[in-house]
Write a protein that holds these residues in place. Structure first.
Motif, mmCIF file in Angstrom:
data_model
loop_
_atom_site.group_PDB
_atom_site.id
_atom_site.type_symbol
_atom_site.label_atom_id
_atom_site.label_comp_id
_atom_site.label_asym_id
_atom_site.label_seq_id
_atom_site.Cartn_x
_atom_site.Cartn_y
_atom_site.Cartn_z
ATOM 1 N N HIS A 114 37.463 34.845 -39.720
ATOM 2 C CA HIS A 114 38.827 34.553 -40.032
ATOM 3 C C HIS A 114 39.704 34.001 -39.235
ATOM 4 O O HIS A 114 40.565 33.123 -39.483
ATOM 5 C CB HIS A 114 39.340 36.003 -40.575
ATOM 6 N N GLN A 115 39.506 34.323 -37.959
ATOM 7 C CA GLN A 115 40.651 33.956 -36.882
ATOM 8 C C GLN A 115 40.553 32.658 -36.543
ATOM 9 O O GLN A 115 41.330 31.915 -36.165
ATOM 10 C CB GLN A 115 40.250 34.838 -35.462
ATOM 11 N N HIS A 116 39.251 32.102 -36.868
ATOM 12 C CA HIS A 116 38.920 30.791 -36.628
ATOM 13 C C HIS A 116 38.862 29.782 -38.055
ATOM 14 O O HIS A 116 38.485 28.755 -37.920
ATOM 15 C CB HIS A 116 37.750 30.543 -35.976
ATOM 16 N N GLY A 117 39.300 30.436 -38.970
ATOM 17 C CA GLY A 117 39.477 29.776 -40.429
ATOM 18 C C GLY A 117 38.075 29.164 -40.823
ATOM 19 O O GLY A 117 37.958 28.164 -41.849
ATOM 20 N N LEU A 118 37.122 29.963 -40.416
ATOM 21 C CA LEU A 118 35.895 29.915 -41.223
ATOM 22 C C LEU A 118 35.542 30.890 -42.347
ATOM 23 O O LEU A 118 35.933 31.996 -42.125
ATOM 24 C CB LEU A 118 34.571 29.835 -40.030
ATOM 25 N N THR A 119 34.549 30.624 -42.909
ATOM 26 C CA THR A 119 34.041 31.525 -43.968
ATOM 27 C C THR A 119 32.544 31.768 -43.937
ATOM 28 O O THR A 119 31.760 30.969 -43.375
ATOM 29 C CB THR A 119 34.429 31.023 -45.463
ATOM 30 N N TRP A 120 32.195 32.970 -44.615
ATOM 31 C CA TRP A 120 30.856 33.097 -44.743
ATOM 32 C C TRP A 120 29.937 32.082 -45.493
ATOM 33 O O TRP A 120 28.905 31.877 -45.242
ATOM 34 C CB TRP A 120 30.583 34.536 -45.341
ATOM 35 N N ASP A 121 30.663 31.260 -46.450
ATOM 36 C CA ASP A 121 30.056 30.368 -47.155
ATOM 37 C C ASP A 121 29.730 29.050 -46.218
ATOM 38 O O ASP A 121 28.560 28.202 -46.318
ATOM 39 C CB ASP A 121 31.070 29.892 -48.302
ATOM 40 N N GLN A 122 30.768 28.965 -45.185
ATOM 41 C CA GLN A 122 30.382 27.840 -44.262
ATOM 42 C C GLN A 122 28.950 28.152 -43.468
ATOM 43 O O GLN A 122 28.270 27.306 -42.884
ATOM 44 C CB GLN A 122 31.320 27.515 -43.394
ATOM 45 N N LEU A 123 29.112 29.362 -43.092
ATOM 46 C CA LEU A 123 27.669 29.881 -42.229
ATOM 47 C C LEU A 123 26.689 29.765 -43.207
ATOM 48 O O LEU A 123 25.509 29.053 -43.045
ATOM 49 C CB LEU A 123 27.985 31.267 -41.877
ATOM 50 N N ALA A 124 26.518 30.075 -44.353
ATOM 51 C CA ALA A 124 25.461 29.802 -45.380
ATOM 52 C C ALA A 124 25.169 28.700 -45.623
ATOM 53 O O ALA A 124 23.942 28.173 -45.672
ATOM 54 C CB ALA A 124 25.813 30.620 -46.870
ATOM 55 N N GLU A 125 26.196 27.746 -45.550
ATOM 56 C CA GLU A 125 25.804 26.225 -45.538
ATOM 57 C C GLU A 125 24.941 25.849 -44.409
ATOM 58 O O GLU A 125 24.188 24.661 -44.532
ATOM 59 C CB GLU A 125 27.135 25.232 -45.616
ATOM 60 N N VAL A 126 25.256 26.190 -43.283
ATOM 61 C CA VAL A 126 24.735 25.815 -41.954
ATOM 62 C C VAL A 126 23.050 26.143 -42.114
ATOM 63 O O VAL A 126 22.165 25.282 -41.727
ATOM 64 C CB VAL A 126 25.377 26.302 -40.663
ATOM 65 N N LEU A 127 22.973 27.374 -42.472
ATOM 66 C CA LEU A 127 21.675 28.029 -42.622
ATOM 67 C C LEU A 127 20.764 27.332 -43.603
ATOM 68 O O LEU A 127 19.681 27.018 -43.269
ATOM 69 C CB LEU A 127 21.695 29.559 -43.138
ATOM 70 N N GLU A 128 21.353 26.916 -44.874
ATOM 71 C CA GLU A 128 20.660 26.143 -45.923
ATOM 72 C C GLU A 128 20.500 24.882 -45.471
ATOM 73 O O GLU A 128 19.171 24.292 -45.539
ATOM 74 C CB GLU A 128 21.612 25.901 -47.232
ATOM 75 N N ASP A 129 21.216 24.124 -44.622
ATOM 76 C CA ASP A 129 20.864 22.930 -44.199
ATOM 77 C C ASP A 129 19.901 23.039 -42.972
ATOM 78 O O ASP A 129 18.812 22.182 -43.188
ATOM 79 C CB ASP A 129 22.305 22.453 -43.340
ATOM 80 N N ARG A 130 19.835 23.890 -42.231
ATOM 81 C CA ARG A 130 18.786 24.443 -41.192
ATOM 82 C C ARG A 130 17.339 24.351 -42.291
ATOM 83 O O ARG A 130 16.364 23.844 -41.390
ATOM 84 C CB ARG A 130 18.921 25.261 -40.391
ATOM 85 N N ARG A 131 17.290 25.166 -43.198
ATOM 86 C CA ARG A 131 16.292 25.655 -43.831
ATOM 87 C C ARG A 131 15.680 24.174 -44.499
ATOM 88 O O ARG A 131 14.545 23.763 -44.360
ATOM 89 C CB ARG A 131 16.299 26.614 -45.009
ATOM 90 N N ALA A 132 16.728 23.570 -44.938
ATOM 91 C CA ALA A 132 16.173 22.021 -45.621
ATOM 92 C C ALA A 132 15.576 21.151 -44.852
ATOM 93 O O ALA A 132 15.054 20.192 -45.070
ATOM 94 C CB ALA A 132 17.366 21.406 -46.374
ATOM 95 N N HIS A 133 15.794 21.182 -43.472
ATOM 96 C CA HIS A 133 15.424 20.331 -42.303
ATOM 97 C C HIS A 133 14.171 20.944 -41.575
ATOM 98 O O HIS A 133 13.990 20.513 -40.441
ATOM 99 C CB HIS A 133 16.457 19.943 -41.575
#
Length: 99
Positions: free
Chosen positions: A78-97
């Protein structure tokens, strides 16, 4: 949404609410008021606690320290303006690759 996803989303929303409308005595507000250095220190402390609980193979402590770590990570995100959904997107992208 999974149970943990729902809880993390609710926790993030509570953090956002506390940032916008502080509540006297709120630990979340304490962290937000102290700023990033305090949030980082608590996150490191909880990570260390998690590592020690794993080392000791204490399942209950692992769960407790893991919950504390996720809470502090939520405040840090929150302090950095990030959300758990953004983290999930990174994980999904990594899984896809194939990571």
């Amino acid at each position: 949404m999974s149970k943990i996803g729902s809880i993390l989303q609710t926790l993030y929303e509570l953090t956002d609410e506390r940032a916008k409308q502080p509540v006297t005595g709120s630990y979340t507000n304490y962290l937000l008021d102290k700023g990033e250095d305090r949030i980082l220190a608590k996150t490191v402390e909880q990570c260390t606690g998690m590592i020690l609980a794993c080392k000791n193979a204490d399942s209950q402590r692992i769960a407790e320290e893991g919950a504390d770590l996720l809470y502090h990570m939520t405040v840090l995100f929150h302090q950095h303006g990030l959300t758990w959904d953004q983290l999930a997107e990174v994980l999904e992208d990594r899984r896809a690759h194939g990571a």
